[in-house]
Enzyme design. Structure first.
Site, mmCIF file in Angstrom:
data_model
loop_
_atom_site.group_PDB
_atom_site.id
_atom_site.type_symbol
_atom_site.label_atom_id
_atom_site.label_comp_id
_atom_site.label_asym_id
_atom_site.label_seq_id
_atom_site.Cartn_x
_atom_site.Cartn_y
_atom_site.Cartn_z
ATOM 1 N N SER A 75 -3.624 -6.461 -1.751
ATOM 2 C CA SER A 75 -3.321 -5.345 -0.854
ATOM 3 C C SER A 75 -4.157 -4.104 -1.165
ATOM 4 O O SER A 75 -4.436 -3.297 -0.261
ATOM 5 C CB SER A 75 -1.834 -4.993 -0.920
ATOM 6 O OG SER A 75 -1.453 -4.652 -2.239
ATOM 7 N N ILE A 76 -4.552 -3.914 -2.414
ATOM 8 C CA ILE A 76 -5.356 -2.746 -2.757
ATOM 9 C C ILE A 76 -6.719 -2.839 -2.086
ATOM 10 O O ILE A 76 -7.329 -1.822 -1.743
ATOM 11 C CB ILE A 76 -5.482 -2.600 -4.286
ATOM 12 C CG1 ILE A 76 -4.093 -2.465 -4.920
ATOM 13 C CG2 ILE A 76 -6.333 -1.391 -4.652
ATOM 14 C CD1 ILE A 76 -4.096 -2.433 -6.427
#
Length: 254
Positions: A14-15
């Site tokens: 997700s980063i």
């Protein structure tokens, strides 16, 4: 000489998926390398930044994506790839995110398999490992309370010490394979107040945290002879175009 526009792929969780949000490190990277091209004699030079981020994924699940994203039969493999996993692998057993947990030794071997696959696509790919960022445990508890209220667990689903162990394995593997690694876990903790300055919810990045990643990635690319300032633009600057004879600006240079 013919110009080419290779790809720079951001592969992670997700980063990475969020990296094209306003202030994101991927968006900043795309801006840094906007319109940049290379000649065929410099196949490593890059221009197009492509996000392949998958929120919630760990390295075990990422392995199933390799043949879909990086085909061994691809005739134009990426020029460079960042591998940015570990935040989910480091989830703790017995806590709310345990389904994402991957044992430490397996995490390192999964990263090794990802690097090996990319190098099989092309030995010329610049592969960059990025460690998970540090974890602000208090920030994670505050985030959990904001989402789940009184049902939130008192114990955080990740700890900074445990994530640090995964970061060290990532750094160690990079040394073994002689490839660059950005030790984000250590780098961010060099700054006083990193917990709120760099992390929005104890795990994901603030705009300042994204800026750290962008700066570190650009430095690695520069060290790998991918300096944006040294790369030509794809087409003439508008100031070079004669309004009466625009075609002259696009004629092949002898």
């Amino acid at each position: 000489m013919e110009k080419v526009r290779p790809q720079f792929v951001l592969f992670g969780d997700s980063i990475t998926q969020q990296s094209f949000r306003p202030g994101g490190w991927g968006a900043a990277l795309a801006n840094t390398y906007s319109r940049k091209v290379s000649s065929l004699s410099l196949p490593h030079q890059l221009a197009d930044v492509i996000v392949r981020g998958y929120g919630g994924y760990n390295t075990r699940w990422a392995l199933f994506l390799l043949n879909h994203l990086f085909s061994l039969s691809c005739t134009a493999p990426p020029a460079a790839v960042t591998i940015f996993f570990g935040a989910n692998d480091a989830a703790l057993l017995g806590r709310t995110s345990e389904r994402q947990y991957v044992p430490l030794e397996e995490y390192k071997e999964n990263l090794r398999k990802i690097v090996k696959h990319l190098k099989e696509c092309s030995a010329m790919i610049l592969v960059v490992l990025i460690t998970p960022p540090p974890v602000d445990e208090q920030g994670r508890k505050e985030y959990a309370r904001s989402v789940y209220g009184e049902k939130a667990m008192e114990l955080p689903e990740r700890t900074n010490d445990n994530t640090g162990a995964y970061a060290r394995q990532c750094v160690e593997l990079a040394k073994e394979l002689h490839i660059p690694c950005i030790d984000l876990w250590s780098k961010m903790q060099e700054t006083t107040g990193w917990q709120k300055k760099f992390l929005s919810d104890g795990l994901h990045l603030t705009e300042e945290g994204n800026a750290v990643v962008h700066e570190e990635v650009v430095q690695v690319l520069t060290d790998g002879h991918l300096r944006a300032e040294a790369m030509p633009y794809d087409f003439p600057h508008h100031s070079e175009i004669d309004s009466d004879h625009p075609e002259k600006a696009f004629e092949p240079k002898s």
